[in-house]
Scaffold this active site. Structure first.
Site, PDB file in Angstrom:
ATOM      1  N   GLU A  27     -15.717  49.381  75.000  1.00 36.99           N
ATOM      2  CA  GLU A  27     -16.427  48.378  74.204  1.00 36.99           C
ATOM      3  C   GLU A  27     -15.452  47.272  73.807  1.00 36.99           C
ATOM      4  O   GLU A  27     -14.261  47.509  73.631  1.00 36.99           O
ATOM      5  CB  GLU A  27     -17.024  49.048  72.959  1.00 36.99           C
ATOM      6  CG  GLU A  27     -17.892  48.125  72.111  1.00 36.99           C
ATOM      7  CD  GLU A  27     -18.430  48.809  70.866  1.00 36.99           C
ATOM      8  OE1 GLU A  27     -19.463  48.364  70.356  1.00 36.99           O
ATOM      9  OE2 GLU A  27     -17.809  49.791  70.386  1.00 36.99           O
ATOM     10  N   LYS A  38     -26.729  47.232  73.207  1.00 35.27           N
ATOM     11  CA  LYS A  38     -26.493  48.234  72.160  1.00 35.27           C
ATOM     12  C   LYS A  38     -27.641  48.266  71.145  1.00 35.27           C
ATOM     13  O   LYS A  38     -28.038  47.249  70.590  1.00 35.27           O
ATOM     14  CB  LYS A  38     -25.177  47.908  71.444  1.00 35.27           C
ATOM     15  CG  LYS A  38     -24.703  48.960  70.453  1.00 35.27           C
ATOM     16  CD  LYS A  38     -23.328  48.558  69.893  1.00 35.27           C
ATOM     17  CE  LYS A  38     -22.757  49.628  68.979  1.00 35.27           C
ATOM     18  NZ  LYS A  38     -21.417  49.228  68.467  1.00 35.27           N
ATOM     19  N   CYS A  66     -20.814  53.289  72.002  1.00 35.29           N
ATOM     20  CA  CYS A  66     -20.143  53.618  70.732  1.00 35.29           C
ATOM     21  C   CYS A  66     -21.041  54.311  69.698  1.00 35.29           C
ATOM     22  O   CYS A  66     -21.292  55.502  69.797  1.00 35.29           O
ATOM     23  CB  CYS A  66     -19.517  52.346  70.154  1.00 35.29           C
ATOM     24  SG  CYS A  66     -18.231  52.678  68.902  1.00 35.29           S
TER      25      CYS A  66
END
Length: 279
Positions: A43, A120, A163
Site C-alpha cells: 500500500e 479500498k 490493509c
C-alpha cells in the site's frame, strides 16, 4: 491444477514518488531470479504522503508510474499488483469529489494492460498510541464500492484487498466464494498495531478460507511520526508460514501457490460445505 510463482516486495516509501518508483524497479529487477508470474507491491507504494495524494493522482506522476510498470510487465512477462495508488477517478470514470481520491489496487497484466482494480472499502479512522496518534483516512480517501474483486492468472484466482480490510473477515468470505486461491493484502500497517495483530489476522484469514494469503507491508520509519511494521509474509491454506521478512528490511520474499495442495486441504477438511450461517 496450477502453480504460480509469487514475489512480494517490502520497502520504506517516502514522499518522493520518483525515488519510490526507482526503488521498486530495482527490487523487482533483482527478484526476477525467481521468475515470478506475479509481483505484489505494498500500500502507498509510490507515495507515502496523504497531503500530496490528489496532486499526484491528477498530475503526470501517475501516468509515468503506470507506464513504467506496464513496460516492465511486458518485458519480463509478469503480472504486477500495485498495492495501492491514489486515483482521482472512480472506476466508472466519474471524478472523486471534495479533493479526495480513491485508494486503488491495480493489477497490470503481462501484456502491460490494467486488467483489474479494487478500491479500498474500509478506511483507517482510528486512534493509535504511537507518535502519529490519530489516523483519519476519510479526510483524503473516498471508500470504494462494496465488492469482491478477483482475477485469474494462469489458473490461479487472485483476490484483492487492502490493509485495514484485513480486520473485516466478511470481505474475505466473499473472495473465497468467488474462488480466490490467493488473496493479497498490500498494507501500511502501523508498527504498534502490526506487532499486536498482523500475523494473527493474516493466518486466521488463510486458515478460515483455506487459501494462500500474502500480507505485503511497508517497513520502518517514513517520517518523524510514521512507522510501519514490515513483516511481509505468506501463509498457506493450512496456516503455515511459508516465508517472512523482518520489520525493517527493504527486500522481497518468494513463495509458490499450489492449487492442488489447496484442493487437498479443502477435500480433507471441507469447511465450506459445513457452513450453516451464510449471509
Amino acid at each position: 491444477m496450477s502453480k504460480l510463482s509469487v514475489v512480494s516486495i517490502q520497502l520504506t516509501s517516502g514522499a518522493d514518488w520518483q525515488v519510490n518508483l526507482n526503488t521498486v524497479l530495482d527490487l523487482m529487477t533483482a527478484a526476477l531470479v525467481h521468475a515470478p508470474r506475479l509481483i505484489v507491491l505494498p500500500e502507498n507504494v509510490f507515495l507515502f504522503d496523504a497531503k500530496q495524494m490528489r496532486a499526484v493522482a491528477e498530475g503526470e506522476a501517475t501516468e509515468q508510474i503506470l507506464s513504467a510498470l506496464s513496460v516492465f510487465a511486458q518485458q519480463h512477462q509478469t503480472y504486477i499488483l500495485i498495492g495501492s495508488h491514489p486515483m482521482a477517478f472512480r472506476p466508472n470514470g466519474e471524478q472523486v469529489e471534495g479533493g479526495r481520491v480513491r485508494q486503488s489496487s491495480i493489477l497490470i497484466s503481462d501484456q502491460g494492460e490494467q486488467v483489474a482494480r479494487y478500491d479500498k472499502i474500509h478506511l483507517f479512522d482510528v486512534q493509535v498510541a504511537d507518535k502519529a496518534a490519530v489516523y483519519k483516512e476519510s479526510r483524503f480517501i473516498e471508500p470504494g464500492e462494496i465488492q469482491a474483486t478477483v482475477f485469474d492468472i494462469d489458473g490461479v484466482v487472485l483476490g484483492l484487498s487492502i490493509c485495514y480490510d484485513l480486520r473485516f473477515p466478511e470481505l474475505y468470505r466473499l473472495l473465497m466464494e468467488k474462488g480466490a486461491d490467493l488473496i493479497a493484502v498490500p498494507s501500511a500497517f502501523t508498527h504498534r498495531t502490526g506487532a499486536a495483530h498482523w500475523h494473527a489476522l493474516l493466518q486466521a484469514r488463510a486458515i478460515e478460507n483455506q487459501c494462500y494469503i500474502t500480507g505485503v507491508n511497508q517497513a520502518g520509519w517514513h517520517n518523524e511520526t510514521r512507522q510501519t511494521y514490515g513483516n511481509t509474509v505468506a501463509y498457506s491454506p493450512w496456516g503455515e508460514r511459508l516465508a517472512c521478512l523482518d520489520d525493517e528490511q527493504v527486500a522481497w520474499l518468494h513463495f509458490e501457490v499450489d492449487t492442488e495442495y489447496r484442493q487437498a486441504i479443502k477435500t480433507t477438511m471441507p469447511c465450506a460445505e459445513h457452513r450453516r450461517i451464510v449471509s
